[in-house]
Design an enzyme around this catalytic site. Sequence first.
Site, mmCIF file in Angstrom:
data_model
loop_
_atom_site.group_PDB
_atom_site.id
_atom_site.type_symbol
_atom_site.label_atom_id
_atom_site.label_comp_id
_atom_site.label_asym_id
_atom_site.label_seq_id
_atom_site.Cartn_x
_atom_site.Cartn_y
_atom_site.Cartn_z
ATOM 1 N N ASN A 211 0.854 -1.194 0.000
ATOM 2 C CA ASN A 211 0.000 0.000 0.000
ATOM 3 C C ASN A 211 0.887 1.239 0.000
ATOM 4 O O ASN A 211 2.107 1.137 -0.056
ATOM 5 C CB ASN A 211 -0.954 -0.023 1.204
ATOM 6 C CG ASN A 211 -0.178 -0.101 2.503
ATOM 7 O OD1 ASN A 211 0.561 0.811 2.851
ATOM 8 N ND2 ASN A 211 -0.307 -1.215 3.213
ATOM 9 N N LYS A 290 8.557 -17.191 -10.777
ATOM 10 C CA LYS A 290 7.869 -16.009 -11.314
ATOM 11 C C LYS A 290 6.656 -16.469 -12.136
ATOM 12 O O LYS A 290 6.780 -17.369 -12.974
ATOM 13 C CB LYS A 290 8.850 -15.229 -12.189
ATOM 14 C CG LYS A 290 8.255 -13.984 -12.760
ATOM 15 C CD LYS A 290 9.260 -13.236 -13.620
ATOM 16 C CE LYS A 290 8.537 -12.126 -14.354
ATOM 17 N NZ LYS A 290 8.998 -11.943 -15.703
ATOM 18 N N LYS A 338 -13.747 -0.021 15.313
ATOM 19 C CA LYS A 338 -12.386 -0.606 15.371
ATOM 20 C C LYS A 338 -11.793 -0.485 16.770
ATOM 21 O O LYS A 338 -11.157 -1.399 17.271
ATOM 22 C CB LYS A 338 -11.466 0.099 14.372
ATOM 23 C CG LYS A 338 -11.465 -0.571 13.016
ATOM 24 C CD LYS A 338 -10.490 0.068 12.056
ATOM 25 C CE LYS A 338 -10.871 -0.380 10.644
ATOM 26 N NZ LYS A 338 -10.240 0.376 9.601
HETATM 27 O O1 PMT Z 1 2.857 6.061 6.592
HETATM 28 P P1 PMT Z 1 2.244 7.372 6.124
HETATM 29 O O2 PMT Z 1 2.434 7.587 4.642
HETATM 30 O O3 PMT Z 1 2.699 8.539 6.932
HETATM 31 O O4 PMT Z 1 0.652 7.248 6.312
HETATM 32 C C1 PMT Z 1 0.099 7.213 7.581
HETATM 33 C C2 PMT Z 1 -1.030 6.182 7.679
HETATM 34 C C3 PMT Z 1 -2.167 6.608 6.766
HETATM 35 C C4 PMT Z 1 -0.530 4.800 7.249
HETATM 36 C C5 PMT Z 1 -1.483 6.149 9.174
HETATM 37 O O5 PMT Z 1 -1.945 7.422 9.545
HETATM 38 C C6 PMT Z 1 -2.590 5.136 9.390
HETATM 39 O O6 PMT Z 1 -3.764 5.420 9.264
HETATM 40 N N1 PMT Z 1 -2.203 3.877 9.756
HETATM 41 C C7 PMT Z 1 -3.125 2.756 9.879
HETATM 42 C C8 PMT Z 1 -3.446 2.190 8.524
HETATM 43 C C9 PMT Z 1 -4.322 0.956 8.609
HETATM 44 O O7 PMT Z 1 -3.843 -0.126 8.339
HETATM 45 O O8 PMT Z 1 -5.529 1.178 9.084
HETATM 46 P P2 PMT Z 1 -6.631 -0.022 9.302
HETATM 47 O O9 PMT Z 1 -7.855 0.719 9.582
HETATM 48 O O10 PMT Z 1 -6.575 -0.956 8.192
HETATM 49 O O11 PMT Z 1 -6.121 -0.784 10.597
HETATM 50 C C10 PMT Z 1 -6.511 -0.415 11.909
HETATM 51 C C11 PMT Z 1 -5.402 -0.701 12.895
HETATM 52 O O12 PMT Z 1 -5.132 -2.110 12.947
HETATM 53 C C12 PMT Z 1 -4.078 -0.048 12.564
HETATM 54 O O13 PMT Z 1 -3.499 0.405 13.769
HETATM 55 C C13 PMT Z 1 -3.250 -1.142 11.930
HETATM 56 O O14 PMT Z 1 -1.863 -0.969 12.191
HETATM 57 C C14 PMT Z 1 -3.787 -2.367 12.662
HETATM 58 N N2 PMT Z 1 -3.738 -3.602 11.840
HETATM 59 C C15 PMT Z 1 -4.346 -3.657 10.625
HETATM 60 C C16 PMT Z 1 -4.318 -4.828 9.906
HETATM 61 C C17 PMT Z 1 -3.690 -5.954 10.439
HETATM 62 N N3 PMT Z 1 -3.629 -7.094 9.782
HETATM 63 N N4 PMT Z 1 -3.102 -5.873 11.644
HETATM 64 C C18 PMT Z 1 -3.141 -4.733 12.354
HETATM 65 O O15 PMT Z 1 -2.611 -4.664 13.466
#
Ligand code: PMT
Length: 407
Positions: A211, A290, A338
């Site tokens: 991403n 690949k 969340k």
């Molecule tokens: O890195 P930058 O370019 O500065 O951008 C910042 C950001 C947009 C990445 C940051 O501000 C942000 O929003 N990070 C969380 C992105 C994300 O994965 O959001 P989510 O809504 O999908 O996940 C929610 C939470 O669960 C997050 O804390 C994530 O780290 C965590 N997660 C998600 C998926 C997963 N499999 N395991 C997790 O622990």
Amino acid sequence: MRVAVGVTGGVAAYKAAELVRLLQQEGLEVEVAMTRAAREFVTPLTFAALTGRKVITEMFGAENAAPANVENAIEHIAVAQRIDALVIAPATADFLARMANGLADDFLSTLVLATKAPVIVAPAMNVNMWEHAATQENLGRLRARGVRVVEPGEGYLACGMTGAGRLAEIEGIARAVCETLGLKHDLAGETLLITAGPTREEVDPVRYLTNRSSGKMGYALAEAALRRGARVILVSGPVALAPPEKVEFVPVRTAEEMRKAMFEQLPQATVVLMAAAVADYRPANPAVQKIKRGTGPLTLELAPTPDILAEVATQKGSRTLVGFAAETTDLAENARGKLLRKGADLLVANDVTQQGAGFDVDTNIVTLLRRDGSQLELPKMTKQDLASRILDEVAALRGTAGRDRSR
Ligand code: PMT
């Protein structure tokens, strides 16, 4: 923020080098001005090497240089305007007397008069000079004008006598500068485990799913936490940023690797901040070779990755857990879901469709959602400022806000 360190001529002048290093470690830009007497004790080269800048020694260019250098002649005004604080360490009895009388007969004393920034002095001298009524009167006048005095310590002095007059501990002088600048040191004693960046999920040996996370948000948190005295472990997916000096850096690639690293580091952490954009799915069966181009469509089967934040929450104990949420619709509603589902204490929700928010930009626009049901919408700000704001919340949750538990 910028600080000028003024060095005057005492045996303790060499200790100013350590002060410069400590202030730099606080994230401050430091420049140094030395009096002629200071240069009898240490050479400007030491400070030039530490700061990467020219050390200002003369009002009118190089000693005995003719004609006088106009650039240098007005430099005290430029420096005076660009600094946020001036600290003079060590400050000799003579320099304090010149300050108290408003003399401006060299670069440093002129800078003292020309700046509107707060001034801090750390005196160092022989005990009799320190106790002399003239010195104490001068200090009284300086204090009355708002100059902050970091009192000298007591002990064995370079002159062979024992008593007050020894330059205060360098850490104490640095702390006085930070306090004056409003920098906090309220996360000392905490260990922050921070995730940043994207994960890469392998499709085949040459391709992956990922991403747009740049790591800027997580790295800003790491830097801000270090400045506030925390120990920082940074678990980072692949990004183009250099890890901040002094973080314990754990590079990872996939969600599975991030999960493993998190559980290895978790026992040491008192606070967990998950700013990483972890992949929710990975190719179920990455190809060993690949994948060759064919003529028809190709279907990739995806399997869910572990939800690291939710798993960490099951072992939360007394830790403070901060999650992020990247949303594209119904920000507050989705993010609150969340917060509860993942068991975090605080959720930082960004609507990543907004301009200047979310992935790969220097700013962010977020709503902070707390577990007690309250929330706070923040305006657009740099990721650095947001990191400080988030850490204010963390300090409040840890009960450390307003406390200086430093060093
Ligand atoms: O890195 P930058 O370019 O500065 O951008 C910042 C950001 C947009 C990445 C940051 O501000 C942000 O929003 N990070 C969380 C992105 C994300 O994965 O959001 P989510 O809504 O999908 O996940 C929610 C939470 O669960 C997050 O804390 C994530 O780290 C965590 N997660 C998600 C998926 C997963 N499999 N395991 C997790 O622990």
